[in-house]
Design a protein around this motif. Structure first.
Motif, PDB file in Angstrom:
ATOM      1  N   MET A  93       0.870  -1.195   0.000  1.00 26.53           N
ATOM      2  CA  MET A  93       0.000   0.000   0.000  1.00 26.53           C
ATOM      3  C   MET A  93       0.901   1.239   0.000  1.00 26.53           C
ATOM      4  SD  MET A  93      -3.407   0.440   2.124  1.00 26.53           S
ATOM      5  CE  MET A  93      -3.089   0.671   3.789  1.00 26.53           C
ATOM      6  N   ASP A  94       0.768   2.091  -1.008  1.00 27.27           N
ATOM      7  CA  ASP A  94       1.619   3.274  -1.069  1.00 27.27           C
ATOM      8  C   ASP A  94       1.238   4.266   0.015  1.00 27.27           C
ATOM      9  OD1 ASP A  94       1.337   3.055  -4.610  1.00 27.27           O
ATOM     10  OD2 ASP A  94       2.919   2.281  -3.302  1.00 27.27           O
ATOM     11  N   GLY A 145     -12.960  -2.104  21.538  1.00 25.51           N
ATOM     12  CA  GLY A 145     -14.002  -2.059  20.506  1.00 25.51           C
ATOM     13  C   GLY A 145     -14.416  -3.450  20.071  1.00 25.51           C
ATOM     14  N   HIS A 146     -14.150  -3.790  18.769  1.00 25.22           N
ATOM     15  CA  HIS A 146     -14.676  -5.046  18.226  1.00 25.22           C
ATOM     16  C   HIS A 146     -13.931  -6.285  18.706  1.00 25.22           C
ATOM     17  CE1 HIS A 146     -11.257  -4.369  15.499  1.00 25.22           C
ATOM     18  NE2 HIS A 146     -11.344  -5.625  15.144  1.00 25.22           N
ATOM     19  N   VAL A 147     -12.685  -6.139  19.161  1.00 20.86           N
ATOM     20  CA  VAL A 147     -11.845  -7.324  19.392  1.00 20.86           C
ATOM     21  C   VAL A 147     -12.384  -8.251  20.498  1.00 20.86           C
ATOM     22  CG1 VAL A 147      -9.519  -8.080  20.051  1.00 20.86           C
ATOM     23  CG2 VAL A 147      -9.820  -6.304  18.316  1.00 20.86           C
ATOM     24  N   PRO A 173      -1.444  -5.136   4.113  1.00 21.74           N
ATOM     25  CA  PRO A 173      -0.748  -4.209   3.225  1.00 21.74           C
ATOM     26  C   PRO A 173      -0.007  -3.069   3.929  1.00 21.74           C
ATOM     27  CG  PRO A 173      -3.111  -3.783   3.188  1.00 21.74           C
ATOM     28  CD  PRO A 173      -2.902  -4.997   4.039  1.00 21.74           C
ATOM     29  N   SER A 174      -0.414  -2.712   5.138  1.00 19.31           N
ATOM     30  CA  SER A 174       0.204  -1.548   5.798  1.00 19.31           C
ATOM     31  C   SER A 174       1.498  -1.959   6.498  1.00 19.31           C
ATOM     32  CB  SER A 174      -0.785  -0.958   6.826  1.00 19.31           C
ATOM     33  OG  SER A 174      -0.081  -0.292   7.851  1.00 19.31           O
ATOM     34  N   SER A 175       2.598  -1.290   6.145  1.00 23.60           N
ATOM     35  CA  SER A 175       3.878  -1.673   6.757  1.00 23.60           C
ATOM     36  C   SER A 175       3.868  -1.379   8.253  1.00 23.60           C
ATOM     37  CB  SER A 175       5.047  -0.980   6.064  1.00 23.60           C
ATOM     38  OG  SER A 175       4.886   0.408   6.173  1.00 23.60           O
ATOM     39  N   ILE A 183     -11.679  -9.730   9.529  1.00 18.43           N
ATOM     40  CA  ILE A 183     -12.347  -9.038  10.639  1.00 18.43           C
ATOM     41  C   ILE A 183     -12.113  -7.532  10.526  1.00 18.43           C
ATOM     42  CG2 ILE A 183     -12.488  -8.791  13.161  1.00 18.43           C
ATOM     43  CD1 ILE A 183     -13.618 -11.484  12.042  1.00 18.43           C
ATOM     44  N   SER A 184     -13.224  -6.802  10.421  1.00 22.24           N
ATOM     45  CA  SER A 184     -13.208  -5.329  10.336  1.00 22.24           C
ATOM     46  C   SER A 184     -12.347  -4.833   9.176  1.00 22.24           C
ATOM     47  CB  SER A 184     -12.767  -4.713  11.667  1.00 22.24           C
ATOM     48  OG  SER A 184     -13.702  -5.041  12.659  1.00 22.24           O
ATOM     49  N   VAL A 185     -12.478  -5.484   8.036  1.00 26.56           N
ATOM     50  CA  VAL A 185     -11.687  -5.141   6.858  1.00 26.56           C
ATOM     51  C   VAL A 185     -12.589  -4.891   5.639  1.00 26.56           C
ATOM     52  CG1 VAL A 185      -9.841  -5.944   5.321  1.00 26.56           C
ATOM     53  CG2 VAL A 185      -9.790  -6.578   7.711  1.00 26.56           C
ATOM     54  N   GLN A 207     -15.000  -3.146   5.008  1.00 28.79           N
ATOM     55  CA  GLN A 207     -15.343  -1.752   4.697  1.00 28.79           C
ATOM     56  C   GLN A 207     -14.232  -1.022   3.939  1.00 28.79           C
ATOM     57  OE1 GLN A 207     -14.905  -2.950   7.775  1.00 28.79           O
ATOM     58  NE2 GLN A 207     -13.551  -1.623   8.945  1.00 28.79           N
ATOM     59  N   SER A 208     -13.038  -1.637   3.854  1.00 32.41           N
ATOM     60  CA  SER A 208     -11.947  -1.008   3.094  1.00 32.41           C
ATOM     61  C   SER A 208     -12.139  -1.157   1.591  1.00 32.41           C
ATOM     62  CB  SER A 208     -10.605  -1.659   3.448  1.00 32.41           C
ATOM     63  OG  SER A 208     -10.374  -1.614   4.814  1.00 32.41           O
ATOM     64  N   PHE A 209     -13.034  -2.056   1.173  1.00 36.43           N
ATOM     65  CA  PHE A 209     -13.219  -2.341  -0.253  1.00 36.43           C
ATOM     66  C   PHE A 209     -14.477  -1.646  -0.769  1.00 36.43           C
ATOM     67  CE2 PHE A 209     -10.761  -5.728   1.573  1.00 36.43           C
ATOM     68  CZ  PHE A 209      -9.818  -6.045   0.606  1.00 36.43           C
TER      69      PHE A 209
END
Ligand SMILES: C[S@@+](CC[C@H](N)C(=O)[O-])C[C@H]1O[C@@H](n2cnc3c(N)ncnc32)[C@H](O)[C@@H]1O
Length: 238
Positions: free
Chosen positions: A1-2, A20-22, A67-69, A111-113, A115-117
């Motif tokens: 991810m740039d 939160g969700h965890v 994707p996030s370093s 999980i909780s991902v 919404q990124s798409f």
């Protein structure tokens, strides 16, 4: 991810999401993982909070896609504290659409991902996940119908003490268009009430209605399986 906008939020991530969700996922996910023994792909593993649940609840090998370093650094450092985890988890430094396991996996956990798409990316995502899963494979993700948010003023959504400092998160909905929500988050560290560090993150998330999600998954060849409120379980045909 740039554009690793998650990296600014990383120091706040576990503080906020442990609150939160965890904790709920720690209750809801284990029964759904029963019977999974060989392999799991986790999409958007983040700092590894859910990876740890998968490792505890199954004997499976895990492909952790992140994707996030910044998030990945915490994930790998978490794994480094546990030899067995290090031997079982392969970390894939890419997004879900680029994920490739060496062999088809028994289950995908996300999980909780979701919404990124956006809608177009989701169509690709279901195709990719279908390819990554073995016949009869299981797709698990958290999802809940939610009221459409309204644009508004910033609100404090989390505040945590870390030694003598306070880590504070303010969130604000900026705009809503269909299923997409633009929001602004400000991550602050305060010392005796004075801000000593402040970062702003703008984000866009996507919240499809239930009928749309069901139509997409059925159209992609998945069939609904039983899951408690807050979770979704879908299977490929055998
Ligand atoms: C809210 S966090 C959830 C992390 C973890 N699943 C958890 O529940 O603690 C969302 C994660 O999804 C990742 N992510 C964002 N876009 C992604 C994509 N296209 N593919 C895979 N992961 C993505 C982010 O980097 C972030 O780590």
């Amino acid at each position: 991810m740039d554009d690793d906008h998650y990296s600014l939020a990383v120091p706040f991530y576990d503080l906020w999401h442990e609150d939160g969700h965890v904790p709920l996922i720690r209750e809801l996910l284990p029964p759904l993982l029963k019977g999974v023994r060989r392999s799991v792909m986790e999409i958007g593993a983040g700092t590894g909070l859910i990876t740890r649940v998968i490792l505890q609840e199954t004997p499976a090998e895990v492909y952790a896609v992140e994707p996030s370093s910044g998030m990945r650094s915490v994930l790998v450092n978490r794994l480094a504290e546990d030899r067995e985890a290090l031997s079982r988890v392969t970390v894939l430094p890419c997004g879900g659409l680029e994920a490739e396991a060496d062999e088809p996996v028994e289950a995908v956990v996300m999980i909780s991902v979701l919404q990124s798409f956006d809608a177009a990316q989701r169509a690709d995502l279901w195709r990719v996940l279908r390819r990554q899963l073995e016949p009869g494979g299981l797709l698990l993700f958290n999802w809940r119908e939610r009221a459409t948010p309204e644009p508004g003023e910033p609100e404090i959504v989390g505040s945590y003490r870390v030694g003598r400092h306070t880590y504070e998160i303010a969130g604000q909905v900026l705009a809503v268009a269909g299923e997409s929500v633009k929001a602004r988050y400000v991550y602050r560290v305060k010392q005796r009430g004075v801000v000593i560090s402040e970062d702003e993150v703008l984000s866009e998330s996507h919240w499809p209605a239930r009928e749309r999600l069901v139509a997409e998954l059925e159209g992609a060849g998945f069939a609904r399986d039983g899951a408690p409120d807050g979770m979704e379980a879908w299977r490929l045909p055998k």
